[in-house]
Design a protein around this motif. Structure first.
Motif, PDB file in Angstrom:
ATOM      1  N   VAL A 146       0.833  -1.202   0.000  1.00 21.56           N
ATOM      2  CA  VAL A 146       0.000   0.000   0.000  1.00 21.56           C
ATOM      3  C   VAL A 146       0.868   1.253   0.000  1.00 21.56           C
ATOM      4  O   VAL A 146       0.575   2.244  -0.674  1.00 21.56           O
ATOM      5  N   THR A 147       1.952   1.219   0.763  1.00 21.19           N
ATOM      6  CA  THR A 147       2.851   2.373   0.815  1.00 21.19           C
ATOM      7  C   THR A 147       3.396   2.705  -0.565  1.00 21.19           C
ATOM      8  O   THR A 147       3.452   3.876  -0.965  1.00 21.19           O
ATOM      9  N   CYS A 248      -6.906   6.239  15.384  1.00 18.39           N
ATOM     10  CA  CYS A 248      -6.763   7.444  14.569  1.00 18.39           C
ATOM     11  C   CYS A 248      -5.282   7.769  14.434  1.00 18.39           C
ATOM     12  O   CYS A 248      -4.575   7.904  15.445  1.00 18.39           O
ATOM     13  N   LEU A 249      -4.821   7.913  13.193  1.00 20.46           N
ATOM     14  CA  LEU A 249      -3.419   8.201  12.914  1.00 20.46           C
ATOM     15  C   LEU A 249      -3.301   9.580  12.291  1.00 20.46           C
ATOM     16  O   LEU A 249      -4.006   9.884  11.316  1.00 20.46           O
ATOM     17  N   PRO A 250      -2.441  10.457  12.826  1.00 21.65           N
ATOM     18  CA  PRO A 250      -2.286  11.792  12.243  1.00 21.65           C
ATOM     19  C   PRO A 250      -1.463  11.734  10.961  1.00 21.65           C
ATOM     20  O   PRO A 250      -0.519  10.942  10.841  1.00 21.65           O
ATOM     21  N   LEU A 251      -1.836  12.556   9.980  1.00 15.37           N
ATOM     22  CA  LEU A 251      -1.051  12.723   8.755  1.00 15.37           C
ATOM     23  C   LEU A 251      -0.162  13.939   8.969  1.00 15.37           C
ATOM     24  O   LEU A 251      -0.591  15.086   8.785  1.00 15.37           O
ATOM     25  N   THR A 252       1.074  13.683   9.389  1.00 13.06           N
ATOM     26  CA  THR A 252       1.974  14.752   9.818  1.00 13.06           C
ATOM     27  C   THR A 252       3.106  14.925   8.822  1.00 13.06           C
ATOM     28  O   THR A 252       3.681  13.945   8.337  1.00 13.06           O
ATOM     29  N   VAL A 253       3.421  16.204   8.508  1.00 12.35           N
ATOM     30  CA  VAL A 253       4.538  16.499   7.605  1.00 12.35           C
ATOM     31  C   VAL A 253       5.539  17.376   8.347  1.00 12.35           C
ATOM     32  O   VAL A 253       5.494  17.505   9.569  1.00 12.35           O
ATOM     33  N   THR A 254       6.433  18.001   7.592  1.00 13.55           N
ATOM     34  CA  THR A 254       7.510  18.793   8.162  1.00 13.55           C
ATOM     35  C   THR A 254       6.993  19.827   9.159  1.00 13.55           C
ATOM     36  O   THR A 254       5.940  20.424   8.967  1.00 13.55           O
ATOM     37  N   ARG A 281       1.865   3.661  11.412  1.00 13.67           N
ATOM     38  CA  ARG A 281       2.355   5.038  11.392  1.00 13.67           C
ATOM     39  C   ARG A 281       3.177   5.299  10.143  1.00 13.67           C
ATOM     40  O   ARG A 281       3.111   6.392   9.550  1.00 13.67           O
ATOM     41  N   LEU A 282       3.993   4.309   9.755  1.00 11.16           N
ATOM     42  CA  LEU A 282       4.759   4.469   8.512  1.00 11.16           C
ATOM     43  C   LEU A 282       3.816   4.645   7.325  1.00 11.16           C
ATOM     44  O   LEU A 282       4.065   5.458   6.428  1.00 11.16           O
ATOM     45  N   LEU A 283       2.732   3.880   7.334  1.00 11.70           N
ATOM     46  CA  LEU A 283       1.753   4.018   6.267  1.00 11.70           C
ATOM     47  C   LEU A 283       1.108   5.403   6.292  1.00 11.70           C
ATOM     48  O   LEU A 283       0.924   6.050   5.257  1.00 11.70           O
ATOM     49  N   ALA A 284       0.770   5.872   7.492  1.00  9.39           N
ATOM     50  CA  ALA A 284       0.178   7.205   7.620  1.00  9.39           C
ATOM     51  C   ALA A 284       1.152   8.275   7.161  1.00  9.39           C
ATOM     52  O   ALA A 284       0.764   9.260   6.521  1.00  9.39           O
ATOM     53  N   ASP A 285       2.445   8.102   7.471  1.00 14.44           N
ATOM     54  CA  ASP A 285       3.452   9.070   7.026  1.00 14.44           C
ATOM     55  C   ASP A 285       3.547   9.093   5.503  1.00 14.44           C
ATOM     56  O   ASP A 285       3.696  10.157   4.891  1.00 14.44           O
ATOM     57  N   ALA A 286       3.489   7.892   4.885  1.00 21.58           N
ATOM     58  CA  ALA A 286       3.514   7.834   3.425  1.00 21.58           C
ATOM     59  C   ALA A 286       2.291   8.531   2.845  1.00 21.58           C
ATOM     60  O   ALA A 286       2.368   9.245   1.836  1.00 21.58           O
ATOM     61  N   CYS A 287       1.148   8.324   3.504  1.00 21.47           N
ATOM     62  CA  CYS A 287      -0.081   8.998   3.077  1.00 21.47           C
ATOM     63  C   CYS A 287       0.065  10.509   3.212  1.00 21.47           C
ATOM     64  O   CYS A 287      -0.335  11.271   2.328  1.00 21.47           O
TER      65      CYS A 287
END
Length: 716
Positions: A146-147, A248-254, A281-287
């Motif tokens: 998925v990533t 619930c996973l946050p979609l976090t960027v820089t 979380r890795l998946l959420a980060d990729a998202c």
């Protein structure tokens, strides 16, 4: 443990024999959740005789109490997705609740009536559940796939599909959603898992709301809550039947900026271990990276579109002084790429007059019109368009909530009609020049449109300023033009005078542009029986040209009254220029016809030569060898003489009739003479109109004045 024999006569399905020999437990459920089949491995696993298991309710017979609502939730989900895999606490041996990896597949029927085949792969033993070959390890490999899909996603729709479909399946969830932060709100972008009927409830909510998704977006931290904790932690949260745990996973960027959240709902008593949480979380980060990339691309594309639109609009606004038509074009051009609905209204005596309404769905334009007619806005209101008009300040409504609609609705019917428009976000900007507000331009988006931001506000105000300047210029020009036209109408004769033995016809056609010109003409019947006639052209346009034209015509009539001879009139006109210090150049042709002598005298001051049309059909161009225009210091001009008998006609005109861009004078003159020589069975007025229409430049770039004076044939 010895396998329990199963009577062949009770076979559930003709093809069930394929399941009989499986080493994993297989159970079939009907649409109501009752067990209709179980293979030998299932009988061994659940420790139940065949006759006791078949026909029992799977909710109570196979699952631990916290998981029982999950059966209905998964059956509903299968109606949409067809399959589901995940861990559920099942009653091994009929009494012991243990987590079991399960795989569910819809069986037959339609989305609402099919049953399910459930495969139970075996008890999760102690040790590393993430090792290769374990069911959870397989799920994590799917998460890695998925990533990679996320990294190649080209739009938000693709991200939604990946997150709410593949991710839900890979994580063993029964529902998944993706929400993005916009301002102070969290907006639901996609929802899967048989809960699509609740999308309106969660379409938008404030970040301050006490629900898991809002808390996750607000804090930037993962939120995991078990079924038994939900009522206490989130008392206002409606809980779907079968919901066990929510992640619930946050979609976090820089820099810790949270773009949104991914929410997964698990059935029954679900735990998320440290390793699985890391993968999620890795998946959420990729998202998050994908959403940020698409957001940057969208912003760049949006900026380019706005700049192109402003440039194109500026050209459009500057190209035509008919600002009402132009603004209609501007409103239509903004739909649907910027908004679903655009309206432009101008102020007239304290009232906003709607000039244009453009809607992405034309059928809704009638609804907008109905709203305006049935529920007109109070001009004294400080809200909406009148508030913008009165304050001169823009109004940005990032989110049009139902509470806002209820607050402004005048009655239930008004609220119903507004809801039909599906309003989501609004932006209104004043059409302002200096300290004057000329009107209001508004944009509204619907369900599929953008949520207006501060960047959109800056764009809207820029466009409004340009439109306002165009309106102001056009209105100012209109006032000047009106003055010039009034002056022109006051000077040019409404109708030419009549006299026995003579007939006259005239065509005066302004140019296609909006400025007034300086063409003038007249016919004067003298007391001694002679007829004086002239056609002239003041160089330039506008009020100044119209003013000089008025002076020319008045001066000529005065000079004719003193001495109508051509030389005397033109000499007097030269003196007028010297005395008044006129800067405009003027051309004119002046002629005097004497019926007693059958004589015509013509003098030309730099003007196109007139044409004499003989009664016998001959056409003669009365061309002077050299002429001198008015306003260049005077000089000698030759007077051309010709016979002018009964039935003859004299045709005088301005250069706007014959001149065309890029064409030489000989070609233009030849075209005119051909048109004049053509036989036409018509009155003088009709004849003259036909000639002008045939000869005139189709671009209508210049005014045209054409005068026909006919000496009528003597009666027999």
């Amino acid at each position: 443990m010895a396998r329990t024999p199963r009577p062949v006569a009770r076979t559930w399905h003709p093809d069930a024999a394929m399941l009989d020999g499986l080493t994993v437990a297989a159970v079939a459920l009907d649409a109501g959740g009752s067990v209709v089949y179980a293979n030998a491995a299932a009988l061994d696993l659940f420790g139940s005789p065949f006759d006791h298991l078949i026909g029992s309710d799977a909710r109570t017979r196979l699952f631990d109490e916290p998981e029982r609502g999950a059966v209905d939730q998964i059956l509903k989900l299968l109606g949409h997705s067809g399959t589901w895999t995940g861990e559920l606490a099942m009653l091994v041996g009929g009494t012991s609740a243990r987590p079991m990896p399960t795989a569910w597949t819809r069986l037959g029927g339609d989305a609402d009536s099919g049953g399910a085949l459930v495969l139970v792969e075996g008890v999760v033993e102690s040790g590393d559940p993430y090792a290769a070959g374990q069911p959870l390890g397989t799920r994590l490999r799917r998460l890695a796939d998925v990533t990679s899909e996320l990294l190649t996603a080209e739009d938000v729709d693709a991200v939604c599909a990946i997150v709410t479909d593949h991710m839900m399946s890979a994580a063993g969830a029964t529902a998944a959603s993706l929400s993005l932060v916009e301002g102070d709100s969290l907006h639901l972008i996609a929802l899967r898992g048989g809960l699509e009927d609740t999308i309106e409830r969660w379409r938008s909510l404030p970040l301050a709301a006490n629900v898991p998704g809002a808390e996750c977006a607000r804090t930037g931290r993962t939120v995991f809550v078990r079924r038994e904790e939900l009522p206490q932690r989130y008392p206002e949260l409606p809980i779907a039947d079968g919901t066990g745990s929510i992640l619930c996973l946050p979609l976090t960027v820089t820099a810790g900026r949270v773009l949104g959240t991914v929410t997964l709902s698990f059935p029954g008593r679900r735990e998320v271990g440290e390793a699985e949480h890391l993968f999620l979380r890795l998946l959420a980060d990729a998202c998050a990276m994908t959403v940020a990339r698409l957001e940057a691309q969208r912003a760049a594309t949006d900026r380019e579109a706005k700049l192109a639109f402003l440039a194109e609009t500026s050209v459009t606004l500057a190209s035509d002084l008919d600002y009402e038509t132009t603004l209609v074009t501007v409103a239509e051009a903004a739909v649907p790429w910027f908004a679903d609905w655009c309206a432009i209204a101008l102020e007239e005596d304290g009232q906003l007059r709607t000039l244009s309404v453009a809607h992405a769905k034309p059928e809704l334009s009638d609804l907008v019109q109905e709203l305006q007619e049935r529920y007109p806005t109070d001009p004294s209101s400080d809200q909406g368009g009148y508030g913008v008009l009165r304050s001169g300040r823009s109004l940005l409504v990032p989110e049009v909530t139902d509470e806002l609609l209820e607050a402004v609705a005048q009655d239930e019917e008004h609220l119903r009609l507004m809801r039909m428009l599906d309003l989501r976000s609004g932006l209104s900007c004043p059409l302002k020049v200096g300290d004057r507000t000329l009107g209001v331009i508004s944009w509204v988006t619907g369900e599929a449109g953008r949520r207006f931001t501060e960047d959109d506000l800056a764009f809207g105000e820029d466009l409004a300023r340009r439109a306002a300047v165009a309106i102001d210029n056009a209105q100012l020009h209109s006032q000047v033009r009106t003055a010039a036209l009034e002056l022109q109408r006051a000077v040019l004769p409404d109708r030419l005078p009549a006299a026995p033995g003579w007939s006259t016809a005239v065509q005066y056609l302004p140019a296609g542009r909006t400025e007034t010109g300086g063409d003038f003409y007249d016919v004067i019947f003298l007391e001694d029986g002679r007829v004086a006639m002239f056609v002239g052209d003041v160089m330039g346009r506008g009020v100044m040209a119209a003013s000089v034209m008025a002076q020319m015509r008045s001066a000529i009539r005065t000079l004719v009254a003193v001495d109508p001879e051509p030389t005397a009139v033109l000499r007097g006109m030269d003196r007028v220029f010297d005395m008044l210090h006129l800067e405009q150049l003027v051309t004119m042709v002046y002629a005097v016809a004497d019926p007693e002598l059958d004589h015509l005298a013509v003098i030309n001051a730099g003007h196109p030569p007139p044409v004499l049309l003989r009664a016998d059909g001959r056409v003669e161009l009365l061309d002077h060898p050299s002429t001198l225009i008015l306003g260049v210091g005077g000089g000698q001009r030759a007077v051309l003489s010709a016979e002018f008998r009964s039935g003859d006609r004299l045709f005088l005109y301005t250069d706007g009739l014959v001149e065309r861009r890029g064409e030489d004078a000989d070609t233009a003159t030849a075209r005119l003479l051909t048109a004049l020589a053509a036989e036409r069975d018509a009155s003088d007025d009709e004849w003259l109109g036909a000639v002008v229409e045939e000869v005139r430049d189709p671009t209508r770039d210049d005014d045209v004045a054409a005068l026909l004076v006919t000496r009528e044939a003597d009666a027999d």
